[in-house]
Scaffold this motif. Structure first.
Motif, PDB file in Angstrom:
ATOM      1  N   VAL A 135       0.867  -1.168   0.000  1.00  0.00           N
ATOM      2  CA  VAL A 135       0.000   0.000   0.000  1.00  0.00           C
ATOM      3  C   VAL A 135       0.906   1.220   0.000  1.00  0.00           C
ATOM      4  CG1 VAL A 135      -1.751   1.291   1.281  1.00  0.00           C
ATOM      5  CG2 VAL A 135      -1.803  -1.211   1.273  1.00  0.00           C
ATOM      6  N   VAL A 136       0.715   2.124  -0.961  1.00  0.00           N
ATOM      7  CA  VAL A 136       1.552   3.314  -1.094  1.00  0.00           C
ATOM      8  C   VAL A 136       0.774   4.532  -0.618  1.00  0.00           C
ATOM      9  CG1 VAL A 136       2.762   4.845  -2.704  1.00  0.00           C
ATOM     10  CG2 VAL A 136       2.870   2.359  -3.007  1.00  0.00           C
ATOM     11  N   VAL A 137       1.399   5.322   0.234  1.00  0.00           N
ATOM     12  CA  VAL A 137       0.762   6.548   0.715  1.00  0.00           C
ATOM     13  C   VAL A 137       1.757   7.688   0.634  1.00  0.00           C
ATOM     14  CG1 VAL A 137       1.359   6.007   3.132  1.00  0.00           C
ATOM     15  CG2 VAL A 137      -0.487   7.636   2.629  1.00  0.00           C
ATOM     16  N   GLY A 138       1.290   8.844   0.159  1.00  0.00           N
ATOM     17  CA  GLY A 138       2.133  10.027   0.097  1.00  0.00           C
ATOM     18  C   GLY A 138       2.268  10.657   1.467  1.00  0.00           C
ATOM     19  N   VAL A 139       3.502  10.927   1.868  1.00  0.00           N
ATOM     20  CA  VAL A 139       3.775  11.534   3.171  1.00  0.00           C
ATOM     21  C   VAL A 139       4.127  12.999   2.973  1.00  0.00           C
ATOM     22  CG1 VAL A 139       5.276  11.500   5.192  1.00  0.00           C
ATOM     23  CG2 VAL A 139       4.557   9.358   4.139  1.00  0.00           C
ATOM     24  N   LEU A 176      -0.592  -6.735   3.886  1.00  0.00           N
ATOM     25  CA  LEU A 176       0.246  -6.106   2.867  1.00  0.00           C
ATOM     26  C   LEU A 176       1.344  -5.274   3.521  1.00  0.00           C
ATOM     27  CD1 LEU A 176      -2.656  -4.860   0.577  1.00  0.00           C
ATOM     28  CD2 LEU A 176      -1.187  -6.840   0.144  1.00  0.00           C
ATOM     29  N   GLY A 177       2.367  -4.940   2.752  1.00  0.00           N
ATOM     30  CA  GLY A 177       3.392  -4.026   3.221  1.00  0.00           C
ATOM     31  C   GLY A 177       2.948  -2.591   3.024  1.00  0.00           C
ATOM     32  N   LEU A 178       3.619  -1.670   3.708  1.00  0.00           N
ATOM     33  CA  LEU A 178       3.305  -0.247   3.623  1.00  0.00           C
ATOM     34  C   LEU A 178       4.513   0.511   3.097  1.00  0.00           C
ATOM     35  CD1 LEU A 178       1.301   2.098   4.315  1.00  0.00           C
ATOM     36  CD2 LEU A 178       2.452   2.225   6.535  1.00  0.00           C
ATOM     37  N   THR A 179       4.291   1.331   2.081  1.00  0.00           N
ATOM     38  CA  THR A 179       5.352   2.175   1.532  1.00  0.00           C
ATOM     39  C   THR A 179       5.012   3.639   1.759  1.00  0.00           C
ATOM     40  OG1 THR A 179       6.046   0.598  -0.167  1.00  0.00           O
ATOM     41  CG2 THR A 179       6.550   2.914  -0.558  1.00  0.00           C
ATOM     42  N   LEU A 180       5.909   4.355   2.438  1.00  0.00           N
ATOM     43  CA  LEU A 180       5.759   5.784   2.662  1.00  0.00           C
ATOM     44  C   LEU A 180       6.573   6.498   1.580  1.00  0.00           C
ATOM     45  CD1 LEU A 180       6.293   5.878   6.543  1.00  0.00           C
ATOM     46  CD2 LEU A 180       4.229   5.317   5.244  1.00  0.00           C
ATOM     47  N   LEU A 181       5.881   7.300   0.784  1.00  0.00           N
ATOM     48  CA  LEU A 181       6.517   7.941  -0.364  1.00  0.00           C
ATOM     49  C   LEU A 181       6.428   9.448  -0.238  1.00  0.00           C
ATOM     50  CD1 LEU A 181       7.680   7.704  -3.301  1.00  0.00           C
ATOM     51  CD2 LEU A 181       5.308   7.739  -4.089  1.00  0.00           C
ATOM     52  N   THR A 182       7.566  10.120  -0.381  1.00  0.00           N
ATOM     53  CA  THR A 182       7.542  11.576  -0.469  1.00  0.00           C
ATOM     54  C   THR A 182       8.367  11.994  -1.672  1.00  0.00           C
ATOM     55  OG1 THR A 182       7.715  13.628   0.814  1.00  0.00           O
ATOM     56  CG2 THR A 182       9.567  12.107   0.950  1.00  0.00           C
ATOM     57  N   VAL A 183       7.984  13.106  -2.264  1.00  0.00           N
ATOM     58  CA  VAL A 183       8.619  13.571  -3.498  1.00  0.00           C
ATOM     59  C   VAL A 183       9.103  14.995  -3.319  1.00  0.00           C
ATOM     60  CG1 VAL A 183       8.292  14.025  -5.960  1.00  0.00           C
ATOM     61  CG2 VAL A 183       7.110  12.093  -4.884  1.00  0.00           C
ATOM     62  N   VAL A 184      10.364  15.227  -3.623  1.00  0.00           N
ATOM     63  CA  VAL A 184      10.905  16.584  -3.686  1.00  0.00           C
ATOM     64  C   VAL A 184      10.606  17.102  -5.088  1.00  0.00           C
ATOM     65  CG1 VAL A 184      12.949  18.036  -3.508  1.00  0.00           C
ATOM     66  CG2 VAL A 184      12.730  16.003  -2.059  1.00  0.00           C
ATOM     67  N   PRO A 185       9.704  18.076  -5.220  1.00  0.00           N
ATOM     68  CA  PRO A 185       9.304  18.513  -6.565  1.00  0.00           C
ATOM     69  C   PRO A 185      10.470  19.054  -7.365  1.00  0.00           C
ATOM     70  CG  PRO A 185       7.781  19.330  -4.898  1.00  0.00           C
ATOM     71  CD  PRO A 185       8.971  18.767  -4.165  1.00  0.00           C
ATOM     72  N   GLU A 186      10.477  18.757  -8.656  1.00  0.00           N
ATOM     73  CA  GLU A 186      11.537  19.242  -9.531  1.00  0.00           C
ATOM     74  C   GLU A 186      11.591  20.759  -9.553  1.00  0.00           C
ATOM     75  OE1 GLU A 186      10.639  17.419 -13.258  1.00  0.00           O
ATOM     76  OE2 GLU A 186      12.010  15.756 -12.898  1.00  0.00           O
ATOM     77  N   ALA A 187      10.452  21.403  -9.333  1.00  0.00           N
ATOM     78  CA  ALA A 187      10.401  22.870  -9.386  1.00  0.00           C
ATOM     79  C   ALA A 187      11.247  23.521  -8.309  1.00  0.00           C
ATOM     80  CB  ALA A 187       8.955  23.353  -9.261  1.00  0.00           C
ATOM     81  N   VAL A 207      -3.177   2.810  -3.728  1.00  0.00           N
ATOM     82  CA  VAL A 207      -2.563   4.111  -3.485  1.00  0.00           C
ATOM     83  C   VAL A 207      -3.537   4.924  -2.638  1.00  0.00           C
ATOM     84  CG1 VAL A 207      -1.713   6.250  -4.502  1.00  0.00           C
ATOM     85  CG2 VAL A 207      -1.229   4.064  -5.621  1.00  0.00           C
ATOM     86  N   VAL A 208      -3.047   5.484  -1.545  1.00  0.00           N
ATOM     87  CA  VAL A 208      -3.894   6.229  -0.620  1.00  0.00           C
ATOM     88  C   VAL A 208      -3.480   7.692  -0.619  1.00  0.00           C
ATOM     89  CG1 VAL A 208      -4.747   6.416   1.755  1.00  0.00           C
ATOM     90  CG2 VAL A 208      -4.117   4.176   0.827  1.00  0.00           C
ATOM     91  N   VAL A 209      -4.451   8.574  -0.797  1.00  0.00           N
ATOM     92  CA  VAL A 209      -4.200  10.015  -0.756  1.00  0.00           C
ATOM     93  C   VAL A 209      -5.260  10.673   0.114  1.00  0.00           C
ATOM     94  CG1 VAL A 209      -3.067  10.139  -3.016  1.00  0.00           C
ATOM     95  CG2 VAL A 209      -5.544  10.418  -2.846  1.00  0.00           C
ATOM     96  N   GLY A 210      -4.967  11.893   0.543  1.00  0.00           N
ATOM     97  CA  GLY A 210      -5.927  12.648   1.331  1.00  0.00           C
ATOM     98  C   GLY A 210      -6.677  13.640   0.480  1.00  0.00           C
ATOM     99  N   SER A 211      -7.809  14.094   0.990  1.00  0.00           N
ATOM    100  CA  SER A 211      -8.606  15.043   0.230  1.00  0.00           C
ATOM    101  C   SER A 211      -8.041  16.449   0.258  1.00  0.00           C
ATOM    102  CB  SER A 211     -10.055  15.066   0.750  1.00  0.00           C
ATOM    103  OG  SER A 211     -10.094  15.418   2.105  1.00  0.00           O
ATOM    104  N   ARG A 212      -7.041  16.691   1.087  1.00  0.00           N
ATOM    105  CA  ARG A 212      -6.244  17.913   1.038  1.00  0.00           C
ATOM    106  C   ARG A 212      -4.808  17.506   1.338  1.00  0.00           C
ATOM    107  NH1 ARG A 212     -10.658  18.979  -0.280  1.00  0.00           N
ATOM    108  NH2 ARG A 212     -11.920  20.822   0.164  1.00  0.00           N
ATOM    109  N   GLY A 213      -3.821  18.242   0.802  1.00  0.00           N
ATOM    110  CA  GLY A 213      -2.435  17.889   1.037  1.00  0.00           C
ATOM    111  C   GLY A 213      -1.595  19.077   1.431  1.00  0.00           C
ATOM    112  N   TYR A 214      -0.367  18.808   1.844  1.00  0.00           N
ATOM    113  CA  TYR A 214       0.558  19.855   2.251  1.00  0.00           C
ATOM    114  C   TYR A 214       1.930  19.540   1.660  1.00  0.00           C
ATOM    115  CZ  TYR A 214      -3.034  21.026   5.623  1.00  0.00           C
ATOM    116  OH  TYR A 214      -4.232  21.359   6.198  1.00  0.00           O
ATOM    117  N   GLY A 215       2.828  20.502   1.745  1.00  0.00           N
ATOM    118  CA  GLY A 215       4.180  20.279   1.276  1.00  0.00           C
ATOM    119  C   GLY A 215       4.189  19.884  -0.186  1.00  0.00           C
TER     120      GLY A 215
END
Length: 305
Positions: free
Chosen positions: A156-160, A182-193, A258-266
Motif C-alpha cells: 500500500v503506497v501513501v504520500g507523506v 500487505l506491506g506499507l510504503t511511505l513515499l515523499t517527493v521533492v518537486p523538480e520545481a 494508493v492512498v491520498v488525502g482530500s487535502r495535502g501539504y508540502g
C-alpha cells in the motif's frame, strides 16, 4: 453495530469491478454492503408523461440493484439494494456520513444509469468517509498477477507530507495494510520545481543533497512512529525527485492500493481535488483510496454553504 460499505452501482463493466472490490472488502470487514443505484435528477418532460417515465426508470434501477445484491448473497455477504432519487454525487455523499466506506468505478454506463463514473471525482472530493475508486484496468486476482512485479508489488503506497504521522491518509493506509496482510510504503517527493540547475554538476548535486536530507529525515521519523505502533507491519520509505503526480501514478502501476488525502501539504499540497490527486485518480492503474481531510463545513455537491 456492523460496518457498512456503500457501492455506487449502475450495472456497467466498470461498476462490476467495483462490486467485486466491495464484496472482498465486506468479507474482510464482516460488513454489510449497500448497493445504491441513483435514478438521477428528474428530467423536464411533459407532466402527463413524467409519472410513467419515473416508474420505468425506478423499475430498471431496482432490477440493477437486485442483480448486485443477489451476487453478494451468493458470496455470503449481507447486502441490501437502495434506489435513490436525486443527484448521484449528492446521494452518495449524504450516505458517506454514516458508513465505513464508499466504492465506485472510475467510469459508468451512458444513459439512464450512466452516472457513476462522471461523479467519482465529486464524491471523492466531498465524501465524509474513505472512497475507493477502481480503475478501468483493475481486475479480480490482480494481486496474484502482480506478485514480484514492480517496486511496489504487494504494498500500500501513501504520500507523506508535513502532516507526518497525523495525516489521516497515513492512518488509513496503515490500517488497510495491516488488515490485508500487505506491506506499507511511505513515499515523499521533492518537486523538480524546487531544484535549480546551476550548470555545475557538483553544485547541482550539493543542492539536491540539501533538499534530500530533510525529506529523508521526515519520512524516516514517520516510519519509526508507524513501526512503534505496529512492529509486525513491513514498512518501507522512498524519497524521490520529480513531479509528485507522476511519481504516485508510477507507483500505482504495481501497488495494491494508493492512498491520498482530500487535502495535502508540502510536496503533496492540494491533493484533492488539485492536479496531483486528479492525476492519481484518473491516470493510475491501481485502486485509489481517498481519505477525507477537508473541513467539515465543506459543502456537498449540489448544496450551498
Amino acid at each position: 453495530m456492523a460496518e457498512q460499505i456503500v457501492l455506487g452501482y449502475d450495472g456497467s463493466q466498470h461498476s462490476d469491478r467495483a462490486l467485486e472490490w466491495a464484496l472482498r472488502e465486506a468479507a474482510v470487514l464482516s460488513a454489510e454492503l449497500q448497493v445504491v443505484v441513483s435514478t438521477g435528477r428528474p428530467v423536464a418532460v411533459e407532466t402527463s408523461l413524467y409519472g410513467s417515465f419515473l416508474a420505468a426508470v425506478e423499475e430498471e434501477a431496482g432490477t440493477v440493484a437486485g442483480q448486485a445484491v443477489a451476487r453478494a448473497q451468493e458470496r455470503g455477504v449481507p447486502a441490501v439494494g437502495v434506489v435513490a432519487r436525486g443527484d448521484p454525487a449528492g446521494v452518495l455523499v449524504e450516505r458517506s456520513r454514516t458508513v465505513s466506506g464508499l466504492v465506485l468505478g472510475r467510469r459508468g454506463r451512458r444513459g439512464v444509469r450512466g452516472r457513476v463514473g462522471s461523479v467519482s471525482a465529486a464524491v471523492a472530493a466531498h465524501a465524509r468517509c474513505p472512497v475507493v475508486v477502481l480503475p478501468g484496468r483493475w481486475t479480480p486476482g490482480v494481486r496474484a498477477s502482480r506478485a514480484g512485479a514492480g517496486a511496489f508489488a504487494g504494498r500500500v503506497v501513501v504520500g507523506v507530507d508535513r502532516l507526518g504521522a497525523d495525516n489521516p491518509a497515513l492512518v488509513a493506509a496503515t490500517c488497510y495494510a495491516g488488515r490485508h496482510g500487505l506491506g506499507l510504503t511511505l513515499l515523499t517527493v521533492v518537486p523538480e520545481a524546487t531544484t535549480t540547475f546551476t550548470g555545475s554538476v557538483d553544485l547541482d548535486r550539493a543542492i539536491r543533497d540539501q533538499l534530500l536530507g530533510p525529506a529523508q529525515a521526515m519520512v524516516g521519523e514517520v516510519a519509526e512512529e508507524v513501526r512503534a505502533k505496529d512492529s509486525d507491519l513491513p514498512v518501507e520509505t522512498h524519497v524521490l525527485f520529480g513531479v509528485p503526480a507522476d511519481e504516485l501514478v508510477e507507483a500505482g502501476r504495481s501497488a495494491e492500493l494508493v492512498v491520498v488525502g482530500s487535502r495535502g501539504y508540502g510536496g503533496f499540497r492540494g491533493l484533492l481535488m488539485g492536479s496531483v490527486s486528479q492525476a492519481v485518480l484518473h491516470g493510475g492503474e491501481s485502486p485509489v483510496m481517498i481519505i477525507p481531510t477537508g473541513r467539515e463545513s465543506d459543502p456537498a455537491p449540489g448544496r450551498r454553504s
